[in-house]
Each structure stands twice: as C-alpha cells, then as structure tokens.
Design a protein around this motif. Structure first.
Motif, PDB file in Angstrom:
ATOM      1  N   THR A 128     -12.760  34.165   2.032  1.00 22.66           N
ATOM      2  CA  THR A 128     -13.783  35.209   1.522  1.00 22.66           C
ATOM      3  C   THR A 128     -15.010  34.692   1.123  1.00 22.66           C
ATOM      4  O   THR A 128     -16.085  35.596   0.729  1.00 22.66           O
ATOM      5  CB  THR A 128     -13.004  35.923   0.483  1.00 22.66           C
ATOM      6  OG1 THR A 128     -12.745  35.165  -0.658  1.00 22.66           O
ATOM      7  CG2 THR A 128     -11.799  36.850   1.082  1.00 22.66           C
ATOM      8  N   GLN A 129     -15.174  33.281   1.108  1.00 18.63           N
ATOM      9  CA  GLN A 129     -16.318  32.712   0.660  1.00 18.63           C
ATOM     10  C   GLN A 129     -16.783  31.697   1.835  1.00 18.63           C
ATOM     11  O   GLN A 129     -15.983  30.746   1.932  1.00 18.63           O
ATOM     12  CB  GLN A 129     -16.157  32.213  -0.686  1.00 18.63           C
ATOM     13  CG  GLN A 129     -16.246  33.017  -1.696  1.00 18.63           C
ATOM     14  CD  GLN A 129     -15.819  32.685  -3.261  1.00 18.63           C
ATOM     15  OE1 GLN A 129     -15.645  31.582  -3.423  1.00 18.63           O
ATOM     16  NE2 GLN A 129     -16.207  33.428  -4.258  1.00 18.63           N
ATOM     17  N   TYR A 148     -22.044  33.256   1.285  1.00 21.41           N
ATOM     18  CA  TYR A 148     -21.572  34.535   1.543  1.00 21.41           C
ATOM     19  C   TYR A 148     -20.222  34.498   0.735  1.00 21.41           C
ATOM     20  O   TYR A 148     -19.331  33.738   0.743  1.00 21.41           O
ATOM     21  CB  TYR A 148     -21.107  34.475   3.017  1.00 21.41           C
ATOM     22  CG  TYR A 148     -20.344  35.835   3.337  1.00 21.41           C
ATOM     23  CD1 TYR A 148     -21.059  37.301   3.365  1.00 21.41           C
ATOM     24  CD2 TYR A 148     -19.138  35.998   3.907  1.00 21.41           C
ATOM     25  CE1 TYR A 148     -20.487  38.347   3.838  1.00 21.41           C
ATOM     26  CE2 TYR A 148     -18.496  37.205   4.001  1.00 21.41           C
ATOM     27  CZ  TYR A 148     -19.044  38.110   4.042  1.00 21.41           C
ATOM     28  OH  TYR A 148     -18.537  39.422   4.318  1.00 21.41           O
ATOM     29  N   ASP A 149     -20.467  35.830   0.098  1.00 22.10           N
ATOM     30  CA  ASP A 149     -19.157  36.257  -0.670  1.00 22.10           C
ATOM     31  C   ASP A 149     -18.770  37.496  -0.064  1.00 22.10           C
ATOM     32  O   ASP A 149     -19.505  38.497   0.093  1.00 22.10           O
ATOM     33  CB  ASP A 149     -19.778  36.435  -1.901  1.00 22.10           C
ATOM     34  CG  ASP A 149     -18.438  36.912  -2.748  1.00 22.10           C
ATOM     35  OD1 ASP A 149     -17.446  36.645  -2.837  1.00 22.10           O
ATOM     36  OD2 ASP A 149     -18.874  37.972  -3.805  1.00 22.10           O
ATOM     37  N   ALA A 150     -17.515  37.593   0.279  1.00 25.36           N
ATOM     38  CA  ALA A 150     -17.042  38.780   0.990  1.00 25.36           C
ATOM     39  C   ALA A 150     -17.072  40.020   0.264  1.00 25.36           C
ATOM     40  O   ALA A 150     -17.089  41.203   0.487  1.00 25.36           O
ATOM     41  CB  ALA A 150     -15.476  38.547   1.647  1.00 25.36           C
ATOM     42  N   ALA A 151     -16.670  39.773  -1.197  1.00 25.01           N
ATOM     43  CA  ALA A 151     -16.490  40.819  -2.407  1.00 25.01           C
ATOM     44  C   ALA A 151     -17.597  41.724  -2.396  1.00 25.01           C
ATOM     45  O   ALA A 151     -17.856  42.723  -2.550  1.00 25.01           O
ATOM     46  CB  ALA A 151     -16.238  40.078  -3.564  1.00 25.01           C
ATOM     47  N   ARG A 201     -19.152  42.002   9.210  1.00 24.98           N
ATOM     48  CA  ARG A 201     -18.377  41.330   8.261  1.00 24.98           C
ATOM     49  C   ARG A 201     -17.402  40.771   8.904  1.00 24.98           C
ATOM     50  O   ARG A 201     -16.853  39.734   8.384  1.00 24.98           O
ATOM     51  CB  ARG A 201     -18.039  42.430   7.096  1.00 24.98           C
ATOM     52  CG  ARG A 201     -19.169  42.611   6.233  1.00 24.98           C
ATOM     53  CD  ARG A 201     -18.632  43.850   5.174  1.00 24.98           C
ATOM     54  NE  ARG A 201     -19.981  44.542   4.758  1.00 24.98           N
ATOM     55  CZ  ARG A 201     -19.773  45.676   3.943  1.00 24.98           C
ATOM     56  NH1 ARG A 201     -18.854  46.264   3.731  1.00 24.98           N
ATOM     57  NH2 ARG A 201     -20.921  46.272   3.581  1.00 24.98           N
ATOM     58  N   GLY A 205     -17.278  34.350   9.850  1.00 23.56           N
ATOM     59  CA  GLY A 205     -16.140  33.806   9.324  1.00 23.56           C
ATOM     60  C   GLY A 205     -16.354  32.118   9.590  1.00 23.56           C
ATOM     61  O   GLY A 205     -17.490  31.628  10.185  1.00 23.56           O
TER      62      GLY A 205
END
Length: 238
Positions: A128-129, A148-151, A201, A205
């Motif tokens: 997720t990061q 990048y932070d998916a949250a 999103r 990855g």
C-alpha cells in the motif's frame, strides 16, 4: 557503506542487498540500488533472500503497533500545507533538498518496520506504499523522489533538482508494463501532491514506472506526452 574493494561483484551486490534491507545505505546509494531492482531479477532475488533471513528474527521480538496518527504526523512535518508557506516549493532549493531527504528517510523507516513485523497471512495482499526515485533523463537535471500512499490515494513529490520553466508545466505519467503512458496530472507548483484517480489506483503498484514530462502550460493537449521525458523511475514497494 561496508563494501570492500577486493570482493567479487556478486558478493558486493549481496552486501548491498543486505544493507538495503536493513536501511543502512546512504540516500544516494539507496536510490541507485532501488533503480536497479526493476531491471535486475537476480538483485531482487538477493534482496528477497536477505529480507527472509532478517524476518526470521521476528520471533525474538514482541511486535509493537505504531501510533495510529504517527504516519499522518510524519506527512504533516514533511509536506507542509501550501497556504502555510511564503513561497511555492519550486522557489526554494533548500526546501527541495530537505523534502527529498525526508521522503527517503520515511522510506528507510517504513522498510525497517516492515522487516520487524510478521508477513501478512495472505501473500496476494498488495503493498500500500511505494517509493520511486525519478532520475534525470537526457541531461535534464530534473529529479524527484515520489512517495505513494494508497490510504490517501496521493503521490507526494519531493524535488531533488531542477527548476520551473516559464510557460511550461511538468506532468506526471504512469506507465504500467508495456501500456501507453497515462497522465496522472500536472505537478502543482504551490504544493507537492498529485491525487491518484480511482481507475489508476489498481495500476499503480510495484514495478510500474513513474515519469515526468515537460509540457505546454496546463499539460499535454493530446493525452500523451508531447514534450521530453525529463525524469523516470520504477516504483518499489516499501
């Protein structure tokens, strides 16, 4: 860095992989190593081996959950709100370098924490990061560290070098595998964050490439890069 001159290249890479896994490399050496990972499967295998060895130490330590607000506080210190600054971040070389060093420090700390906690039960869970060192292309002199932070679904950019170009804009692109570049938006002058749209999103990855092009003011008029690619680098999970 503790690499002796008289050891072989494979041994040298093994030492680098171990130091990378432990977060012991300097920011410059760490960025150079991360840039090699996407193109050198053997190097990635060495890193995975060292991470597995260090992970075996987890049983000797009791896991500690970091404070829920810890990451938000780190972000707040690294990425001050635009309205709190007297000038845009393009105008301060000292601020550029400070943000870049801070972003790399976050990457090192996060990687170290990942090594100290048990692996997820489901191996298909995606990171997720991500962090990417966007290195200058064709002598552009423009370099960024991207985080990048998916949250928050946001790519935060810390510039290492380069300058604004009058009546031109930098634009961020996502390149997933062999697919054509997809615009993630013009890089703002007054702040260092680019929101990631929902359709992108799932494409952003580990192994994806982030690129920056120099475009006409307002961004590419065609939906594809029209100007030169000035910085480029692979995304690495942390």
């Amino acid at each position: 860095m503790s690499v002796d001159d008289d050891i072989g290249e494979s041994d040298r890479d093994s030492v680098l992989a171990a130091e990378y896994a432990l977060g012991l490399l300097s920011p410059a050496d760490r960025a150079a190593f991360a840039a090699r990972l996407a193109d050198e499967p053997g190097l990635a295998a060495l890193l995975a081996g060292w991470q597995a060895r260090f992970a075996s130490l987890d049983g000797e330590f009791e896991p500690v959950q970091p404070p829920a607000a810890g990451f938000a506080r780190i972000e707040a210190r690294l990425f001050e709100p635009a309205n709190a600054r007297k000038a845009g971040w393009w105008d301060s070389l000292a601020l550029w370098r400070g943000l870049a060093a801070g972003a790399l420090a976050v990457a090192v700390v996060t990687t170290s924490l990942a090594l100290m906690r048990p692996a997820p039960a489901d191996p298909t869970v995606l990171a997720t990061q991500l962090v990417a060192a966007l290195r200058a292309q064709e002598g552009s002199g423009v370099e960024f560290v991207a985080f990048y932070d998916a949250a928050s679904a946001t790519v935060r950019l810390a510039p290492l070098s380069g300058a604004a170009v009058p009546q031109r804009d930098y634009e961020l692109w996502l390149i997933a595998g062999s697919a054509a570049p997809v615009s993630m938006g013009v890089i703002p002058v007054a702040r260092s964050a680019v929101p990631v749209s929902e359709p992108l999103r799932g494409e952003l990855g580990a192994g994806a490439t982030l690129a920056v092009s120099l475009e006409p003011e307002g961004g590419s008029p065609t939906g594809s890069p029209t100007g030169p690619i000035v910085a480029l680098g692979p995304a690495i999970a942390i």
